[in-house]
Scaffold this motif. Structure first.
Motif, mmCIF file in Angstrom:
data_model
loop_
_atom_site.group_PDB
_atom_site.id
_atom_site.type_symbol
_atom_site.label_atom_id
_atom_site.label_comp_id
_atom_site.label_asym_id
_atom_site.label_seq_id
_atom_site.Cartn_x
_atom_site.Cartn_y
_atom_site.Cartn_z
ATOM 1 N N VAL A 140 -7.471 -10.367 -4.226
ATOM 2 C CA VAL A 140 -7.779 -10.106 -2.820
ATOM 3 C C VAL A 140 -6.538 -9.610 -2.076
ATOM 4 O O VAL A 140 -6.622 -8.676 -1.276
ATOM 5 C CB VAL A 140 -8.370 -11.366 -2.144
ATOM 6 N N SER A 141 -5.380 -10.197 -2.362
ATOM 7 C CA SER A 141 -4.159 -9.767 -1.664
ATOM 8 C C SER A 141 -3.642 -8.415 -2.164
ATOM 9 O O SER A 141 -2.952 -7.709 -1.446
ATOM 10 C CB SER A 141 -3.068 -10.832 -1.783
ATOM 11 N N GLN A 142 -3.989 -8.033 -3.395
ATOM 12 C CA GLN A 142 -3.518 -6.763 -3.955
ATOM 13 C C GLN A 142 -4.374 -5.562 -3.555
ATOM 14 O O GLN A 142 -3.881 -4.435 -3.497
ATOM 15 C CB GLN A 142 -3.515 -6.840 -5.489
ATOM 16 N N LEU A 143 -5.651 -5.791 -3.303
ATOM 17 C CA LEU A 143 -6.565 -4.671 -3.064
ATOM 18 C C LEU A 143 -6.192 -3.773 -1.892
ATOM 19 O O LEU A 143 -6.273 -2.547 -2.028
ATOM 20 C CB LEU A 143 -7.993 -5.172 -2.914
ATOM 21 N N PRO A 144 -5.792 -4.300 -0.734
ATOM 22 C CA PRO A 144 -5.466 -3.384 0.370
ATOM 23 C C PRO A 144 -4.411 -2.339 -0.010
ATOM 24 O O PRO A 144 -4.563 -1.155 0.304
ATOM 25 C CB PRO A 144 -4.961 -4.316 1.467
ATOM 26 N N GLY A 145 -3.373 -2.745 -0.730
ATOM 27 C CA GLY A 145 -2.350 -1.789 -1.155
ATOM 28 C C GLY A 145 -2.844 -0.817 -2.201
ATOM 29 O O GLY A 145 -2.441 0.342 -2.238
ATOM 30 N N ARG A 146 -3.739 -1.279 -3.065
ATOM 31 C CA ARG A 146 -4.271 -0.434 -4.137
ATOM 32 C C ARG A 146 -5.229 0.629 -3.616
ATOM 33 O O ARG A 146 -5.372 1.684 -4.229
ATOM 34 C CB ARG A 146 -4.989 -1.283 -5.187
ATOM 35 N N VAL A 147 -5.923 0.352 -2.522
ATOM 36 C CA VAL A 147 -6.923 1.302 -2.022
ATOM 37 C C VAL A 147 -6.475 2.031 -0.763
ATOM 38 O O VAL A 147 -7.236 2.810 -0.203
ATOM 39 C CB VAL A 147 -8.285 0.610 -1.779
ATOM 40 N N ALA A 148 -5.231 1.789 -0.336
ATOM 41 C CA ALA A 148 -4.734 2.447 0.883
ATOM 42 C C ALA A 148 -4.858 3.960 0.750
ATOM 43 O O ALA A 148 -4.476 4.554 -0.253
ATOM 44 C CB ALA A 148 -3.281 2.052 1.128
ATOM 45 N N LYS A 171 -14.905 -12.929 -0.409
ATOM 46 C CA LYS A 171 -13.679 -12.311 0.109
ATOM 47 C C LYS A 171 -13.509 -10.894 -0.403
ATOM 48 O O LYS A 171 -13.069 -10.021 0.329
ATOM 49 C CB LYS A 171 -12.457 -13.153 -0.251
#
Length: 172
Positions: A140-148, A171
């Motif tokens: 969950v914490s990694q996804l925002p950076g991966r899909v930016a 989540k």
């Protein structure tokens, strides 16, 4: 390598000895939680294959149960092999802290294979699959950076996990 319970279960199923190859299992313990990656690394002279899935190291996990497997080849997705090498480095770094593995030598062997397979592959293109692990932080914490910067329309969880109240999936 296998979590301690999976290791014990695999020893019970060892009646299949003598068919195909012999494999050595190394137990891994995690003080809080279970070491639960399901990866198979096959190294070859022309290419390597990384199999990632939901099946446990049991007859059920590889024969009777409904499971998900993704086969990734170094010839078509070399950047995933770099991700796998990063995963192994994270496991090695965590060993001796809350993760206990009596023989960590396998990490270096497979990291070298993975790095060779990743070769000089350019940084992963946005169309290529990526391997995400939770050794250092949650998915969950990694996804925002991966899909930016991407126009993400949906997310598919390919390797389901046990979550009694569904909060993790919610989540995601």
């Amino acid at each position: 390598v296998s979590d301690v319970q999976g290791y014990r279960g695999s020893l019970i199923e060892r009646r299949s000895q003598g068919v195909g190859q012999e494999f050595r299992l190394v137990p891994v313990a995690l003080r809080q939680g279970v070491f639960h990656p399901k990866c198979i690394y096959l190294a070859g002279s022309q290419f390597d294959a990384l199999v990632v899935g939901s099946g446990n190291l049991t007859f059920g996990g590889f024969g009777r149960n409904l499971e998900v497997l993704e086969v990734l080849l170094s010839t078509t997705t070399p950047s995933v092999f770099g991700d796998f090498a990063d995963f192994l480095t994270a496991v090695e770094t965590r060993n001796g802290k809350d993760l206990q593995c009596p023989d960590i030598g396998w990490v270096q062997t497979f990291r070298e294979c993975a790095l060779r397979s990743a070769g000089s592959a350019p940084q992963a293109s946005r169309e290529q699959p990526r391997l995400i692990h939770t050794v250092e932080s949650s998915v969950v914490s990694q996804l925002p950076g991966r899909v930016a910067g991407l126009a993400v329309k949906d997310l598919t969880v390919m390797s389901p996990f046990f979550d009694p109240d569904g909060s993790g999936v919610h989540k995601l």
